[in-house]
Design a protein around this motif. Structure first.
Motif, PDB file in Angstrom:
ATOM      1  N   MET A   1      37.217  41.018   4.522  1.00 42.02           N
ATOM      2  CA  MET A   1      36.807  41.795   5.447  1.00 42.02           C
ATOM      3  C   MET A   1      36.104  40.602   6.169  1.00 42.02           C
ATOM      4  O   MET A   1      35.359  39.065   5.661  1.00 42.02           O
ATOM      5  N   ASP A   2      36.424  40.735   7.465  1.00 41.08           N
ATOM      6  CA  ASP A   2      36.804  39.138   8.086  1.00 41.08           C
ATOM      7  C   ASP A   2      35.047  39.940   9.083  1.00 41.08           C
ATOM      8  O   ASP A   2      35.644  40.326  10.221  1.00 41.08           O
ATOM      9  N   GLU A   3      34.686  39.129   9.417  1.00 38.18           N
ATOM     10  CA  GLU A   3      32.969  39.882  10.370  1.00 38.18           C
ATOM     11  C   GLU A   3      33.715  40.797  10.459  1.00 38.18           C
ATOM     12  O   GLU A   3      32.816  41.440  11.477  1.00 38.18           O
ATOM     13  N   PRO A   4      33.436  41.728   9.904  1.00 40.54           N
ATOM     14  CA  PRO A   4      33.154  43.553   9.888  1.00 40.54           C
ATOM     15  C   PRO A   4      32.444  43.651  10.545  1.00 40.54           C
ATOM     16  O   PRO A   4      32.277  45.350  11.520  1.00 40.54           O
TER      17      PRO A   4
ATOM     18  N   LYS B   1      37.386  30.310   7.477  1.00 41.09           N
ATOM     19  CA  LYS B   1      36.957  31.146   7.254  1.00 41.09           C
ATOM     20  C   LYS B   1      38.247  32.128   7.369  1.00 41.09           C
ATOM     21  O   LYS B   1      38.719  32.424   6.175  1.00 41.09           O
ATOM     22  N   SER B   2      38.188  32.086   8.295  1.00 34.76           N
ATOM     23  CA  SER B   2      39.567  32.756   9.128  1.00 34.76           C
ATOM     24  C   SER B   2      41.105  32.558   8.310  1.00 34.76           C
ATOM     25  O   SER B   2      41.710  33.575   7.981  1.00 34.76           O
ATOM     26  N   THR B   3      40.853  31.626   8.412  1.00 35.98           N
ATOM     27  CA  THR B   3      42.437  30.685   7.922  1.00 35.98           C
ATOM     28  C   THR B   3      42.303  31.028   6.379  1.00 35.98           C
ATOM     29  O   THR B   3      43.280  31.449   5.891  1.00 35.98           O
TER      30      THR B   3
HETATM   31 MG    MG Z   1      37.014  33.581  11.798  1.00 29.01          MG
END
Ligand code: MG
Ligand code: ADP
Length: 299
Positions: free
Chosen positions: A173-176, A61-63
């Protein structure tokens, strides 16, 4: 105006991802192996759409978010933003993380003004723009407070105001809200929906919470791991702002948890002994009986 995506068919695509793969090396020396953090990912996100990416830890996901942001380059495939290839990070695609990243030595208003100062806006305009966005996140009263004086939710609202103030074309937004307590997260879910409705920004929001994914999104992108890929995309046919107690949200959540059942088994095999297995259908069956089991924490 949004340029046409050169290789796509969707004329209003804000983001177009075509056949994107990304590998990282594991191990060392001769034993080093390639493993795919992402493999053959295709995704189009429309202008003004709210999309959530959900999947277990390590599914890329983050990638994927970092590739859209321009922080990372894919090994294969193309990424277009507003019809142009993504070559670097830019203020048109701002990323918000779990760690709000506020400057501790600046107060709330100065934090929001920081990006505007970088853009070279004159003082009066900076002040007006900061106040406009602090009003939007209901923090005008706290404009002179420093980050250490704020709750987790207030810090994230300041970070969102700081991001929106520079008028980005999209928010990533990454797991904000990952570090917030459940009640604060409920408030942030309502707040973010309201901000999205007011600003009509395109949002791609990463989470491992199935509950969070269905509450917020127009479309939920369900990801799978090893290799990281898109497993399924589901539409959430409910208008915003949402009633979080709507039974169709719970239903959708159960469907997604069932879809991700074997991902949980993969996760325990990666993170435990060979003889550790989850019971077949245990999670989705429990989810059907007791919809609160993932407690918003998800997978
Ligand atoms: Mg991640
Ligand atoms: P997620 O955000 O879904 O938890 P990530 O995108 O962070 O997953 O990571 C996907 C996989 O790629 C994970 O197995 C992670 O360990 C690996 N990975 C991510 N970034 C790097 C890196 N810079 N070097 C090596 N492996 C990485």
């Amino acid at each position: 105006m949004i340029a046409e995506v050169q290789t796509g068919t969707n004329r209003t695509a804000k983001v177009s991802i075509k056949g994107v793969s990304k590998h990282f090396a594991t191990g060392d020396g001769k034993a080093s192996k390639r493993f795919f953090a992402l493999k053959d990912v295709d995704l189009e996100v429309s202008d003004g759409e709210f999309v959530t990416l959900v999947g277990p830890s390590g599914c890329g996901k983050s990638t994927l978010l970092n590739i859209i942001a321009g922080f990372e380059k894919p090994d294969a495939g193309d990424v277009y933003f507003e019809g142009r290839p993504v070559v670097a990070a830019g203020p048109d695609r701002l990323v918000l993380f779990q760690d709000h990243g506020l400057f501790p030595w600046l107060n709330v208003q100065q934090n929001v003004e920081f990006g505007l100062r970088v853009l070279g806006l004159p003082k009066k305009e900076r002040r007006e723009r900061a106040m406009e966005y602090l009003k939007m996140v209901h923090l005008q009263k706290f404009r002179h407070s420093y980050p250490f004086q704020l709750s987790g939710g207030m810090k994230q609202r300041t970070a969102i105001a700081r991001a929106l103030a520079v008028h980005p074309h999209m928010l990533l937004m990454d797991e904000p809200f990952g570090a917030l307590d459940p009640r604060t997260r409920d408030i942030m879910h309502m707040e973010l929906q309201s901000l999205w409705m007011q600003t009509k920004k395109t949002i791609i929001f990463v989470t491992h919470s199935v509950e969070e994914a269905v509450r917020l999104a127009d479309r939920v992108v369900i990801m799978a791991s090893q290799p990281g890929r898109i497993r399924k995309i589901l539409k959430v046919p409910l208008s915003h702002p949402r009633d979080f107690l709507d039974p169709s949200l719970a239903e959708l959540r159960t469907t997604i948890l069932a879809e991700l059942e074997d991902e949980l088994n993969k996760l325990v095999q990666r993170e435990g002994d060979e003889d550790w297995h989850l019971d077949e259908k245990s999670i989705s069956a429990r989810a059907r009986r007791a919809p609160e089991i993932d407690g918003g924490e998800g997978i």
